[in-house]
Structure formats: structure tokens, C-alpha cells
Design a protein around this motif. Structure first.
Motif, PDB file in Angstrom:
ATOM      1  N   THR B   3       0.958  -1.013   0.267  1.00 19.43           N
ATOM      2  CA  THR B   3       0.176  -0.075  -0.368  1.00 19.43           C
ATOM      3  C   THR B   3       0.735   1.145   0.016  1.00 19.43           C
ATOM      4  O   THR B   3       0.248   2.686   0.117  1.00 19.43           O
ATOM      5  N   SER B   4       2.515   1.165   0.152  1.00 18.16           N
ATOM      6  CA  SER B   4       2.793   2.159   0.288  1.00 18.16           C
ATOM      7  C   SER B   4       4.178   2.401  -0.842  1.00 18.16           C
ATOM      8  O   SER B   4       4.749   1.515  -2.005  1.00 18.16           O
ATOM      9  N   LYS B   5       4.082   3.342  -1.685  1.00 17.08           N
ATOM     10  CA  LYS B   5       4.794   3.259  -2.836  1.00 17.08           C
ATOM     11  C   LYS B   5       6.134   2.871  -2.721  1.00 17.08           C
ATOM     12  O   LYS B   5       6.754   3.484  -1.447  1.00 17.08           O
ATOM     13  N   ASN B   6       6.725   1.744  -3.372  1.00 19.43           N
ATOM     14  CA  ASN B   6       8.079   1.355  -3.440  1.00 19.43           C
ATOM     15  C   ASN B   6       9.072   1.873  -4.487  1.00 19.43           C
ATOM     16  O   ASN B   6       8.404   2.474  -5.368  1.00 19.43           O
ATOM     17  N   TYR B   7      10.214   1.798  -4.305  1.00 20.48           N
ATOM     18  CA  TYR B   7      11.740   2.087  -5.774  1.00 20.48           C
ATOM     19  C   TYR B   7      11.922   0.714  -5.404  1.00 20.48           C
ATOM     20  O   TYR B   7      12.693   0.684  -5.112  1.00 20.48           O
ATOM     21  N   THR B   8      12.093   0.732  -6.781  1.00 21.21           N
ATOM     22  CA  THR B   8      12.544  -0.572  -7.175  1.00 21.21           C
ATOM     23  C   THR B   8      13.533  -0.358  -8.475  1.00 21.21           C
ATOM     24  O   THR B   8      13.213  -0.264  -9.573  1.00 21.21           O
ATOM     25  N   GLN B   9      14.565  -1.469  -8.170  1.00 20.09           N
ATOM     26  CA  GLN B   9      16.023  -1.307  -9.068  1.00 20.09           C
ATOM     27  C   GLN B   9      15.669  -2.293 -10.073  1.00 20.09           C
ATOM     28  O   GLN B   9      15.854  -3.716 -10.003  1.00 20.09           O
ATOM     29  N   VAL B  10      15.193  -2.098 -11.666  1.00 12.47           N
ATOM     30  CA  VAL B  10      15.437  -3.583 -12.622  1.00 12.47           C
ATOM     31  C   VAL B  10      15.964  -3.226 -13.374  1.00 12.47           C
ATOM     32  O   VAL B  10      16.501  -1.822 -14.008  1.00 12.47           O
ATOM     33  N   ILE B  11      16.962  -4.157 -13.997  1.00 15.54           N
ATOM     34  CA  ILE B  11      17.063  -4.254 -15.340  1.00 15.54           C
ATOM     35  C   ILE B  11      16.383  -4.415 -16.573  1.00 15.54           C
ATOM     36  O   ILE B  11      15.949  -5.276 -16.642  1.00 15.54           O
ATOM     37  N   ILE B  12      16.353  -3.488 -17.825  1.00 12.20           N
ATOM     38  CA  ILE B  12      15.124  -3.756 -18.771  1.00 12.20           C
ATOM     39  C   ILE B  12      16.469  -3.756 -19.615  1.00 12.20           C
ATOM     40  O   ILE B  12      16.834  -2.771 -20.233  1.00 12.20           O
ATOM     41  N   GLY B  13      16.639  -4.893 -20.733  1.00 11.08           N
ATOM     42  CA  GLY B  13      17.054  -4.503 -22.298  1.00 11.08           C
ATOM     43  C   GLY B  13      18.361  -4.119 -22.152  1.00 11.08           C
ATOM     44  O   GLY B  13      19.679  -3.887 -22.594  1.00 11.08           O
ATOM     45  N   LYS B  15      19.554  -2.513 -19.180  1.00 11.22           N
ATOM     46  CA  LYS B  15      19.744  -1.549 -18.733  1.00 11.22           C
ATOM     47  C   LYS B  15      18.769  -1.069 -17.519  1.00 11.22           C
ATOM     48  O   LYS B  15      17.630  -1.387 -17.217  1.00 11.22           O
ATOM     49  N   VAL B  16      19.567   0.261 -16.234  1.00  7.48           N
ATOM     50  CA  VAL B  16      18.694  -0.180 -15.002  1.00  7.48           C
ATOM     51  C   VAL B  16      18.155   0.824 -15.296  1.00  7.48           C
ATOM     52  O   VAL B  16      18.279   2.052 -15.328  1.00  7.48           O
ATOM     53  N   PHE B  17      17.129   0.039 -14.813  1.00  6.26           N
ATOM     54  CA  PHE B  17      15.803   1.498 -14.414  1.00  6.26           C
ATOM     55  C   PHE B  17      15.420   1.695 -12.980  1.00  6.26           C
ATOM     56  O   PHE B  17      15.600   0.318 -12.430  1.00  6.26           O
ATOM     57  N   THR B  18      14.624   2.655 -12.212  1.00  2.86           N
ATOM     58  CA  THR B  18      14.246   3.280 -11.368  1.00  2.86           C
ATOM     59  C   THR B  18      12.758   3.063 -11.344  1.00  2.86           C
ATOM     60  O   THR B  18      12.346   4.074 -12.046  1.00  2.86           O
ATOM     61  N   LEU B  19      12.173   1.822 -10.927  1.00  2.00           N
ATOM     62  CA  LEU B  19      10.426   2.088 -10.935  1.00  2.00           C
ATOM     63  C   LEU B  19       9.980   2.788  -9.958  1.00  2.00           C
ATOM     64  O   LEU B  19      10.075   2.031  -8.308  1.00  2.00           O
ATOM     65  N   SER B  20       9.174   3.233  -9.868  1.00  4.13           N
ATOM     66  CA  SER B  20       8.350   3.802  -8.636  1.00  4.13           C
ATOM     67  C   SER B  20       6.824   3.366  -8.623  1.00  4.13           C
ATOM     68  O   SER B  20       6.817   2.935  -9.601  1.00  4.13           O
ATOM     69  N   GLY B  21       6.097   3.083  -7.592  1.00  2.63           N
ATOM     70  CA  GLY B  21       4.826   2.633  -7.614  1.00  2.63           C
ATOM     71  C   GLY B  21       4.214   1.082  -6.731  1.00  2.63           C
ATOM     72  O   GLY B  21       5.491   1.496  -5.719  1.00  2.63           O
ATOM     73  N   TYR B  22       3.292   0.913  -7.039  1.00  2.00           N
ATOM     74  CA  TYR B  22       2.518   0.546  -5.184  1.00  2.00           C
ATOM     75  C   TYR B  22       2.832  -1.035  -5.465  1.00  2.00           C
ATOM     76  O   TYR B  22       2.387  -2.148  -5.086  1.00  2.00           O
ATOM     77  N   GLU B  23       3.211  -1.894  -6.268  1.00  2.00           N
ATOM     78  CA  GLU B  23       3.738  -3.289  -6.689  1.00  2.00           C
ATOM     79  C   GLU B  23       4.776  -3.009  -6.054  1.00  2.00           C
ATOM     80  O   GLU B  23       5.644  -3.151  -6.158  1.00  2.00           O
TER      81      GLU B  23
END
Lengths: 136, 136
Positions: B3-13, B15-23
């Protein structure tokens, strides 16, 4: 789905693309319409518009993949429900068959009792006649 | 889902992306892994590699959307199957109830006949005794 390769022109993100594949034009247009909605949905978020083109493409892809994962999850839930329903169905069929067998048994017993009943009634009639003859 | 916003680092293609969201992070990593598989799948096709970056992005998005549409279609088929199964289930329950009611009716009739038979047998015994007494 067609069996020969089609060439279909679609508009995605305001640009024309020619797609080749075995999917029908109608299907490709539907998928393109969905994509355009997704692009518009993303673009309506200010945080998205501020990103680099690369990040925007990745976020769009993630967004579509999220729809895919949700649809897949929905499918899994339905599959589980289906499995549960199949079990219930199996139990119900079982119960129905045993109730039908019970019914058949009862019908046979009823038939036997009716026969017995008739014989007893005949015996009574015979005894009655005999009694009356003796009285004479 | 958190229920709280997360910051998650993922590697796509790559490259590193930092995603923010509730997932949850676990979910975002799963979606990213899926995306990387899709990218690799597209990149294995020579015709894809020859396209412009824009076309490649669009084809990738179309490819994921295709998975989504297929999963959704699968869900629709399951929903139809479920509806059919629910109808069958309803009919089965109906049949079971009427068979159970029939059984109850037969049991009552059986009870009545058993009583009647007993009375008839008693009547016969009585008549027999009476006859024997008269003979004396």
C-alpha cells in the motif's frame, strides 16, 4: 487467423507502420487501438512525459506487460475456480447416481410388496368364502 | 500488493531503471524478467534487428500486447466454459433434488404398504384361528 501472410497498415502513436504477419487485419487494428489507448494513458501522466524517450518506451512496455500479467492472473483464478467446479460436479454426479440407484431399489421393493399385498388380499377372500361355505 | 510506494531497481534490455509504484518488488522483477525474454525473443529475429529503434519499440509493444490479447481471449473462453458448467451444475442440482423427492415419496409409499401388509397378515391369522375354533 489467416494462413497466408498479410500486410496491414496501422497507426500507432500517430505514426503509420506496415505490419506483416499471419494475424488478421481486424485483429492487428484492435491491438493497435489498444496500444494507442495505452500510449495516451501514459502520456496523461506528467511524470511520464518528463522521462527520456528510452524510459518512456520501457514504461509503456511495462504497462502493457502489467495488463498481460493481470489478465494471466485472472485466467489462473478462473482455472482454479473451474477445477473446484469440476470437483463439485463430480461429487454431484456421484450423489445423483447413488440416489437413482436407491430409487430403483425402492421401486423394486415396492413392486414386491404390492405383489405380496395382492396375494394376502386373495388369501383373505379365499378364507372368507371358505368360512361362509361352512356356515351354510 | 503493497500500500506504500516502492522504489525498485530493475534491469530491462541491459539497462538499469528505477521504478516507483505500489506493486511489490517481486512482481516488478517478474514483469521485468518477462520483458527481457520478450526483447530477446524479438532480437532473435533478423527482420526485427534490421528495423529502426522506433519500429523495434513498436514491434516489442505489439508483441507484448499480443500476449495480453491472447491471455484475455483465454480468459473469455474460460468464462464461457464456466458459464456452461454453472448451467450444467444447476441442472444437475435440480435433477438431484427431484430424485431425492421421488425417493422420499417411494419411502412413504413403502411404509404405507408395509403397514397394510402387516394388517392383512394379522387379519389372516385371525381368520385362521376363527376357522380352527369352528372346526372343534
Amino acid at each position: 487467423m489467416a494462413t497466408s501472410k498479410n500486410y496491414t497498415q496501422v497507426i500507432i502513436g500517430g505514426k503509420v507502420f506496415t505490419l506483416s504477419g499471419y494475424e488478421s487485419e481486424e485483429y492487428l487494428q484492435r491491438v493497435s487501438t489498444y496500444l494507442n489507448h495505452k500510449i495516451a494513458e501514459c502520456a496523461s501522466v506528467e511524470g511520464y512525459r518528463r522521462q527520456s524517450a528510452e524510459m518512456r518506451n520501457t514504461l509503456l512496455a511495462l504497462n502493457i506487460a502489467d495488463d498481460y500479467f493481470k489478465a494471466k492472473r485472472q485466467g489462473s483464478i478462473l482455472e482454479q475456480d473451474m477445477e473446484q467446479k469440476n470437483k463439485e460436479m463430480y461429487d454431484l454426479k456421484h450423489e445423483l447416481i447413488s440416489t437413482q440407484i436407491k430409487c430403483e431399489g425402492l421401486e423394486q421393493e415396492l413392486e414386491r410388496l404390492r405383489d405380496e399385498n395382492q396375494k394376502l388380499q386373495m388369501q383373505i377372500v379365499k378364507l372368507d368364502v371358505e368360512m361362509r361355505n361352512r356356515k351354510k
